[in-house]
Design a protein around this motif. Structure first.
Motif, short mmCIF file in Angstrom:
data_model
loop_
_atom_site.label_atom_id
_atom_site.label_comp_id
_atom_site.label_asym_id
_atom_site.label_seq_id
_atom_site.Cartn_x
_atom_site.Cartn_y
_atom_site.Cartn_z
N ASP A 46 45.00 5.70 7.68
CA ASP A 46 44.65 5.04 6.81
C ASP A 46 43.00 4.70 7.40
OD1 ASP A 46 45.33 3.63 9.62
OD2 ASP A 46 45.89 1.63 7.60
N ASP A 47 43.21 5.56 8.26
CA ASP A 47 41.28 5.43 8.69
C ASP A 47 40.47 6.71 8.76
OD1 ASP A 47 43.00 6.60 10.30
OD2 ASP A 47 41.84 6.16 12.23
N LEU A 48 39.07 6.34 8.25
CA LEU A 48 38.14 7.24 8.37
C LEU A 48 36.98 6.76 9.17
CD1 LEU A 48 38.53 7.63 4.53
CD2 LEU A 48 39.50 9.45 5.80
N GLY A 49 36.19 8.04 9.34
CA GLY A 49 34.98 7.51 9.67
C GLY A 49 34.59 8.49 9.34
N GLY A 50 32.71 7.82 9.93
CA GLY A 50 31.16 8.69 9.59
C GLY A 50 30.15 8.60 10.14
N LEU A 51 29.93 9.09 11.42
CA LEU A 51 28.23 8.58 11.47
C LEU A 51 27.42 7.74 10.87
CD1 LEU A 51 27.78 11.85 14.19
CD2 LEU A 51 28.83 9.39 14.05
N SER A 52 26.87 8.18 9.77
CA SER A 52 26.60 7.10 8.37
C SER A 52 27.28 7.04 7.09
CB SER A 52 24.95 8.75 8.25
OG SER A 52 25.34 9.91 7.21
N VAL A 53 25.77 6.52 6.04
CA VAL A 53 27.13 5.76 5.02
C VAL A 53 27.29 7.68 4.23
CG1 VAL A 53 26.60 5.26 2.96
CG2 VAL A 53 25.81 3.58 5.00
N ASP A 54 25.87 7.92 3.86
CA ASP A 54 26.73 9.06 3.12
C ASP A 54 27.50 10.45 4.35
OD1 ASP A 54 24.38 8.24 1.53
OD2 ASP A 54 23.36 9.75 2.05
N GLU A 55 27.79 10.55 5.15
CA GLU A 55 28.23 11.88 5.07
C GLU A 55 30.32 10.13 5.35
OE1 GLU A 55 30.68 13.12 10.28
OE2 GLU A 55 28.52 12.01 9.35
N LEU A 56 30.10 9.44 5.66
CA LEU A 56 31.56 8.24 5.13
C LEU A 56 32.05 8.28 4.01
CD1 LEU A 56 33.82 6.93 6.28
CD2 LEU A 56 32.80 4.71 5.88
N LEU A 57 30.82 8.65 2.73
CA LEU A 57 31.00 9.36 1.33
C LEU A 57 31.65 9.91 1.06
CD1 LEU A 57 28.18 6.75 -0.24
CD2 LEU A 57 30.63 6.29 0.10
N GLY A 58 30.87 11.08 2.64
CA GLY A 58 31.80 12.65 1.51
C GLY A 58 33.03 13.09 2.53
N ILE A 59 33.17 12.10 3.21
CA ILE A 59 34.99 12.16 3.42
C ILE A 59 35.46 11.48 2.52
CG2 ILE A 59 36.47 11.35 5.70
CD1 ILE A 59 34.64 13.12 6.85
N ILE A 60 35.06 10.35 2.23
CA ILE A 60 36.30 9.82 1.43
C ILE A 60 36.41 10.36 0.06
CG2 ILE A 60 36.38 7.56 -0.57
CD1 ILE A 60 34.82 6.36 1.86
N ASP A 61 35.01 10.82 -0.84
CA ASP A 61 35.55 12.33 -1.57
C ASP A 61 35.74 12.50 -1.46
OD1 ASP A 61 34.36 13.38 -3.89
OD2 ASP A 61 32.05 14.35 -2.85
N TRP A 62 36.33 13.71 -0.21
CA TRP A 62 37.17 14.25 0.21
C TRP A 62 38.58 13.72 0.58
CZ3 TRP A 62 40.54 16.12 4.44
CH2 TRP A 62 41.43 17.30 4.31
#
Length: 130
Positions: free
Chosen positions: A58-74
């Motif tokens: 249930d955990d996701l992470g990214g160094l920037s907002v756009d990177e986290l949005l890309g992780i959420i997208d996938w």
């Protein structure tokens, strides 16, 4: 306390896929040492797992907002199929990995109700992947 634009973008992306944000934390990115690379950035915990056979999942992470949005997208598969992915499955590769043949734009096409608006810094200025 008012919600920042970055937190709102992340929360809306998660909620658009039928999940809720359990917690969302920011830590200034830093070098974690040899063999570890960069650490910090955004840490998102969802209200339930989005990955099968993973604990907690249930955990996701990214160094920037756009990177986290890309992780959420996938990572968070939309609850209904669309014309972009009629079988309702995830694409084979993450949009955040800059490898040959990887996406150079969000995973869902313009006009798709599941499209998230983000742009990763290593994508070329044109949307032509060649």
């Amino acid at each position: 306390m008012p919600e920042t634009r970055a937190r709102r973008r992340i929360r809306q992306a998660v909620e658009s896929r039928g999940y809720s944000v359990e917690s969302l934390d920011w830590e200034t990115p830093y070098y974690a040492g040899e063999g570890m690379g960069m650490a910090g950035g955004w840490e998102l915990v969802l209200d339930r797992p989005c990955f099968e056979n993973t604990h907690p999942g249930d955990d996701l992470g990214g160094l920037s907002v756009d990177e986290l949005l890309g992780i959420i997208d996938w990572s968070i598969v939309p609850p209904e199929p669309c014309a972009c992915y009629p079988d309702g499955r995830r694409p084979r590769r993450l949009p955040t990995h800059p490898l040959v043949g990887d996406p150079s734009e969000p995973l869902h096409a313009e006009g798709c109700k599941w499209r998230l608006d983000y742009r990763l810094p290593w994508w070329s200025q044109s949307s032509d992947p060649s």
